[in-house]
Write a protein that holds these residues in place. Structure first.
Motif, PDB file in Angstrom:
ATOM      1  N   ILE A 303     -45.942 -40.101 -24.132  1.00 20.11           N
ATOM      2  CA  ILE A 303     -44.506 -39.836 -23.965  1.00 20.11           C
ATOM      3  C   ILE A 303     -43.823 -41.016 -23.284  1.00 20.11           C
ATOM      4  O   ILE A 303     -42.748 -41.477 -23.706  1.00 20.11           O
ATOM      5  CB  ILE A 303     -44.294 -38.547 -23.161  1.00 20.11           C
ATOM      6  N   LEU A 304     -44.463 -41.536 -22.233  1.00 15.59           N
ATOM      7  CA  LEU A 304     -43.847 -42.615 -21.460  1.00 15.59           C
ATOM      8  C   LEU A 304     -43.800 -43.914 -22.248  1.00 15.59           C
ATOM      9  O   LEU A 304     -42.785 -44.625 -22.250  1.00 15.59           O
ATOM     10  CB  LEU A 304     -44.617 -42.827 -20.158  1.00 15.59           C
ATOM     11  N   LEU A 305     -44.884 -44.240 -22.950  1.00 16.62           N
ATOM     12  CA  LEU A 305     -44.948 -45.516 -23.669  1.00 16.62           C
ATOM     13  C   LEU A 305     -44.048 -45.531 -24.894  1.00 16.62           C
ATOM     14  O   LEU A 305     -43.620 -46.604 -25.340  1.00 16.62           O
ATOM     15  CB  LEU A 305     -46.392 -45.818 -24.078  1.00 16.62           C
ATOM     16  N   SER A 306     -43.773 -44.384 -25.472  1.00 13.49           N
ATOM     17  CA  SER A 306     -42.919 -44.325 -26.661  1.00 13.49           C
ATOM     18  C   SER A 306     -41.432 -44.254 -26.312  1.00 13.49           C
ATOM     19  O   SER A 306     -40.587 -44.262 -27.205  1.00 13.49           O
ATOM     20  CB  SER A 306     -43.290 -43.116 -27.521  1.00 13.49           C
ATOM     21  N   LEU A 307     -41.123 -44.230 -25.017  1.00 15.90           N
ATOM     22  CA  LEU A 307     -39.725 -44.044 -24.608  1.00 15.90           C
ATOM     23  C   LEU A 307     -38.872 -45.255 -24.935  1.00 15.90           C
ATOM     24  O   LEU A 307     -37.719 -45.124 -25.340  1.00 15.90           O
ATOM     25  CB  LEU A 307     -39.671 -43.743 -23.108  1.00 15.90           C
ATOM     26  N   THR A 308     -39.440 -46.465 -24.774  1.00 17.02           N
ATOM     27  CA  THR A 308     -38.635 -47.674 -24.997  1.00 17.02           C
ATOM     28  C   THR A 308     -38.507 -48.041 -26.467  1.00 17.02           C
ATOM     29  O   THR A 308     -37.608 -48.786 -26.848  1.00 17.02           O
ATOM     30  CB  THR A 308     -39.262 -48.868 -24.258  1.00 17.02           C
ATOM     31  N   GLN A 309     -39.430 -47.541 -27.309  1.00 19.93           N
ATOM     32  CA  GLN A 309     -39.442 -47.842 -28.742  1.00 19.93           C
ATOM     33  C   GLN A 309     -39.556 -49.354 -29.000  1.00 19.93           C
ATOM     34  O   GLN A 309     -38.914 -49.899 -29.894  1.00 19.93           O
ATOM     35  CB  GLN A 309     -38.183 -47.281 -29.410  1.00 19.93           C
ATOM     36  N   MET A 310     -40.398 -50.004 -28.185  1.00 19.71           N
ATOM     37  CA  MET A 310     -40.642 -51.437 -28.344  1.00 19.71           C
ATOM     38  C   MET A 310     -42.015 -51.656 -28.968  1.00 19.71           C
ATOM     39  O   MET A 310     -42.931 -50.851 -28.805  1.00 19.71           O
ATOM     40  CB  MET A 310     -40.539 -52.146 -26.986  1.00 19.71           C
ATOM     41  N   ARG A 311     -42.152 -52.788 -29.658  1.00 19.60           N
ATOM     42  CA  ARG A 311     -43.386 -53.072 -30.399  1.00 19.60           C
ATOM     43  C   ARG A 311     -44.592 -53.169 -29.467  1.00 19.60           C
ATOM     44  O   ARG A 311     -45.676 -52.672 -29.773  1.00 19.60           O
ATOM     45  CB  ARG A 311     -43.223 -54.368 -31.188  1.00 19.60           C
ATOM     46  N   PHE A 312     -44.416 -53.801 -28.304  1.00 19.66           N
ATOM     47  CA  PHE A 312     -45.539 -53.968 -27.371  1.00 19.66           C
ATOM     48  C   PHE A 312     -46.093 -52.618 -26.946  1.00 19.66           C
ATOM     49  O   PHE A 312     -47.313 -52.402 -26.931  1.00 19.66           O
ATOM     50  CB  PHE A 312     -45.068 -54.762 -26.144  1.00 19.66           C
ATOM     51  N   PHE A 313     -45.229 -51.701 -26.599  1.00 20.83           N
ATOM     52  CA  PHE A 313     -45.686 -50.392 -26.138  1.00 20.83           C
ATOM     53  C   PHE A 313     -46.252 -49.562 -27.289  1.00 20.83           C
ATOM     54  O   PHE A 313     -47.110 -48.704 -27.070  1.00 20.83           O
ATOM     55  CB  PHE A 313     -44.543 -49.657 -25.439  1.00 20.83           C
ATOM     56  N   LYS A 314     -45.783 -49.808 -28.510  1.00 25.08           N
ATOM     57  CA  LYS A 314     -46.392 -49.133 -29.647  1.00 25.08           C
ATOM     58  C   LYS A 314     -47.846 -49.577 -29.829  1.00 25.08           C
ATOM     59  O   LYS A 314     -48.707 -48.780 -30.191  1.00 25.08           O
ATOM     60  CB  LYS A 314     -45.579 -49.404 -30.918  1.00 25.08           C
TER      61      LYS A 314
END
Length: 811
Positions: A303-314
């Motif tokens: 949930i936390l990592l998908s919040l920014t919708q950035m490639r790195f966190f994906k």
């Protein structure tokens, strides 16, 4: 005035600050209140060198915690009946032995066996009134025997000096102590070959049996409440997902709550599941607790990592999946002798994803993602709660117990709040849309029904009209044709008088036919979309004079005098041609059905909000039944006049349709054999508005409201049509849509400003679906219209509210 503005500014700034800080304020309050509930009794009663002096303790309503430094003997099982050896070492309880150093400065290993020993000095009468004392023994990792004053009082699991013979047990026990003197000698043999956290990790409580039972019941009840609550929350979030499939985070939160449920039943001091099942399931339940940790870590971090919708966190989410699968495999398949060590390292590495999640949420808050502030503060406080827990675990004598899963609740409860509020918003939005769609459906059904009735009425009326016209046209034209045949056959033998008579008959027939054709052309202006009005401002008196002049020859032939009584000079806004047709039709009928040598009276007057044009005759008159038929929709046949004149019978219906299109009225009063009176009522208001909009629904709704407010509404569907109206009439107000095909609203305004005369300046209102509900002045300034356009309104207002705002601007 200045003070009022000053205080209102301070008040607004204060509330803005409160709204901005609402999440940290609420969560800090929860954290403080929860932490304060974890205070333990007698935090200063600490064991020193294996002795705890509780001679001053009050056992009537409290219990004491057996914390401090106990005697500790590594890899030894001392005889509980013998005195302690002279060579002693001391170790803190409440902290696992693997985190403490021995005499050589090295940490004790997790696996091994040892003896704890403590001497408790009691008051002179510790068990007053014959009430027994007892000890509450938490999980002592991971098998133990407990002796009190040399007697075995409790045994949990199977202690051994080797891993082969060792059998762990995580049961919690309450041990009543029947015979206790002033001195209590506690000896505990512990062996551990299955768990990372070895030794007396929990806190042993000592006090009256009833107080011990009360503490256990409270803790047990709280744990059950938490477990049931977690189960309900998991089911609730799963239900939210099935209700609204777009809420995928709700399903992930359901798995997080499921993981917390597992941890609540296996890791909290009460160890609910371990107490429910026998020792044979101890290892399986330990593996289950690791799986609960995996669920929380994976779905919470997802949930936390998908919040920014950035490639790195994906990409980090992919790493997280692999890590969670490996952790789950370790929890299920690793032998028990290595499970604690390996899982400990996995748990430690999981902090990387916690800090990645905090970084992700921080970026999301920077980019102002939805609910990012709520996630940020809840995660930050969960980390702070975890750090406080670590400090309290290392320092069990501090007087507070670790919050345990409470720090995790700081993270999950706000998410539940966020999901719930999101669901409420979706529900309210759906409910609002449903209501709006239902209202629009009802309004559309009513409009379709009304329009269908109008079309059916118009079609019936036109069909009847064509039928009657064809019949009535045929008669005079047949007569003309026959007379022409007679003239052609006997032209030479006919006298001049006969020829003149024949020509007069032919002329009368042709004139009557032409009049019928004129009526047919007037009817053609009534189409499926209503009457197309060409409205102008004109004098009613001048129009009446023209009509009277045109029908005067008919009246003269019958010796009828037309008497005028027009004391006022009245002007109205209407379609001059069609209103003239109404006056001419009714005046012609009055002459037609008046007796010879009588009179027809025409008068003009004001009656309230209406201009009344009244025409009275002295003629045949009508009964109530005849009036009803004339004003109804039935097929009627025209009655001959007093001189045998014929007609279509549809002239009066044509007049009523024209007046209805002008929102006017026609009242008929008649006495059979005496005469009739026709009163034509038209709005005397000269408050006119040109309403320009390509949306028929919006234009119709607003026009209907404005007409109820005594406005004369002239409608146009685009800019070109509006300019055509403006060339004939200057309205009191111009309302135009901003976006229209062809000529838009701004082009229309500039075109009108270029064409109008100096004395033709009128207020202009600009409307648009893109306009803000308030503060449209900036747009007008950007377009250079601030001195031309009076206001810029949103079409999202209801027609009634928009009309009210427009009138307030004009006032």
């Amino acid at each position: 005035m200045i003070l009022s503005v000053f205080f209102s500014s301070i008040q607004k700034s204060f509330w803005d600050l409160v709204i901005f800080c609402r999440y940290p304020l609420i969560l800090v309050l929860v954290m403080v209140s929860t932490t304060s509930c974890r205070f333990d009794a007698y935090p200063t009663l600490l064991a020193k060198d294996g002795v705890l002096d509780a001679s001053t303790a009050n056992f009537s309503g409290e219990t004491i915690n057996l914390t401090g430094k106990w005697e500790f003997y590594w890899n030894e099982f001392l005889d509980p009946k013998l005195e302690s050896p002279k060579q002693k070492s001391y170790l803190k309880v409440g902290v696992p032995w693997f985190s403490q150093e021995n005499e050589d400065g090295e940490n004790y290993p997790s696996f091994g066996f040892a003896t704890y020993r403590l001497t408790v000095i009691l008051p002179d009468s510790p068990n007053t009134e014959g009430e027994p004392l007892a000890v509450l023994i938490p999980v002592l990792h991971s098998a133990y025997k407990m002796y009190v004053n040399g007697e075995l009082v409790a045994e949990n699991g199977t202690i051994a000096k080797t891993a082969k013979d060792h059998k762990p047990s995580f049961h919690i026990k309450i041990i009543p102590l029947s015979r206790v003197s002033k001195k209590l000698d506690l000896v505990i043999h512990i062996s551990n070959f299955s768990h990372k956290y070895a030794g007396i990790h929990g806190i042993i409580r000592f006090g009256k049996l009833q107080n011990i039972i009360r503490i256990w019941n409270v803790n047990n009840t709280i744990t059950w409440v938490i477990m049931i609550f977690m189960l309900l929350l998991a089911a609730y979030h799963a239900l939210v997902y099935f209700i609204n499939r777009s809420e995928r985070n709700a399903l992930r939160m359901a798995f997080v709550y499921l993981g917390i449920l597992i941890l609540s039943s296996t890791l909290i001091e009460t160890k609910i599941l371990f107490n429910l099942f026998p020792d044979e399931y101890c290892v399986s339940l330990f593996r289950l607790s690791r799986l609960g940790f995996v669920l929380i870590m994976y779905f919470g971090a997802y949930i936390l990592l998908s919040l920014t919708q950035m490639r790195f966190f994906k990409r980090m989410i992919v790493v997280l999946k692999i890590y969670a699968l490996l952790f789950a495999g370790v929890a299920i398949f690793t032998p028990i002798s290595h499970l604690a060590e390996i899982s400990f390292h996995f748990e430690f590495l999981s902090t990387i994803f916690v800090f990645l999640g905090l970084f992700s949420v921080s970026l999301a808050m920077y980019f102002q993602r939805k609910q990012s502030r709520l996630y940020f503060f809840s995660l930050l406080l969960a980390i702070i709660g975890g750090a406080i827990d670590l400090f309290l675990i290392v320092n069990p004598n501090f007087g507070y117990r670790p919050m345990g899963l409470v720090s995790l609740y700081f993270f999950i409860f706000p998410q539940t709040l966020g999901v719930t509020l999101g669901l409420v918003r979706v529900y309210k939005r759906s409910e609002s849309l449903s209501k709006e769609l239902y209202k629009r459906k009802e309004a559309l059904e009513k409009k379709v029904k009304a329009r269908t009735m109008e079309l059916e009425k118009a079609n019936r009326w036109k069909a009847n009209f064509v039928s009657l016209i064809s019949h009535d046209l045929r008669s005079p034209l047949n007569s003309v044709n026959q007379i022409l045949d007679v003239i052609d056959f006997s032209f030479a033998e006919s006298t001049e008088v006969e020829k003149k008579k024949f020509l007069e008959i032919c002329k009368t027939g042709v004139t009557q036919s032409l009049r019928m054709l004129e009526q047919l052309l007037d009817v053609s202006r009534f189409d499926a979309f209503g009457t197309k009005l060409i409205q102008t401002r004109f004098s009613v008196n001048d129009l009446l004079n023209e009509i009277i002049e045109s029908v005067e020859p008919l009246a003269t032939l019958k010796g009828i005098r037309i008497q005028k009584d027009t004391p006022i000079q009245a002007e109205i806004i209407a379609d001059r041609t069609l209103i003239g047709e109404v006056f001419k039709n009714i005046l012609t009928n009055s002459i037609k059905y008046s007796y010879l040598n009588s009179e027809v009276w025409v008068g003009v007057s004001y009656k309230g909000k209406w201009l009344a044009v009244e025409i009275r005759d002295r003629g045949l008159g009508m009964s109530e039944e005849q009036i009803h038929k004339l004003t109804g929709e039935e097929n009627i046949k025209s009655m001959p006049g007093t001189a045998g004149e014929r007609g279509t019978g549809l002239g009066l219906q044509l007049c009523m349709n024209i007046l209805e299109a002008h929102f006017g009225k026609l009242r008929i009063k008649s006495v059979l054999g005496v005469g009739s009176a026709f009163e034509i009522s038209l709005s005397k208001s000269t408050k006119s508005v040109l309403l320009v909009d390509d949306s028929g629904n919006f234009r119709t709704d607003l026009a209907e409201v404005m007409r109820r407010n005594q406005w004369i509404v002239i409608e146009a569907g685009n800019g070109e049509e509006a300019l055509s109206h403006l060339s004939r009439i200057t309205p009191s107000l111009l309302i135009t849509d901003l976006q229209m095909p062809g000529m838009n609203g701004i082009s229309l305004i500039h075109e009108w400003e270029g064409r109008r005369h100096q004395n033709q300046k009128i207020p202009i209102i600009l409307v648009s679906s893109d306009a803000p509900l308030s503060g449209g002045e900036k747009f007008l300034e950007e377009e250079g219209l601030e001195t031309i356009v009076s206001a810029y309104f949103s079409k999202m207002y209801k027609a009634e509210d928009l009309c009210q705002q427009i009138e307030s601007i004009l006032d």
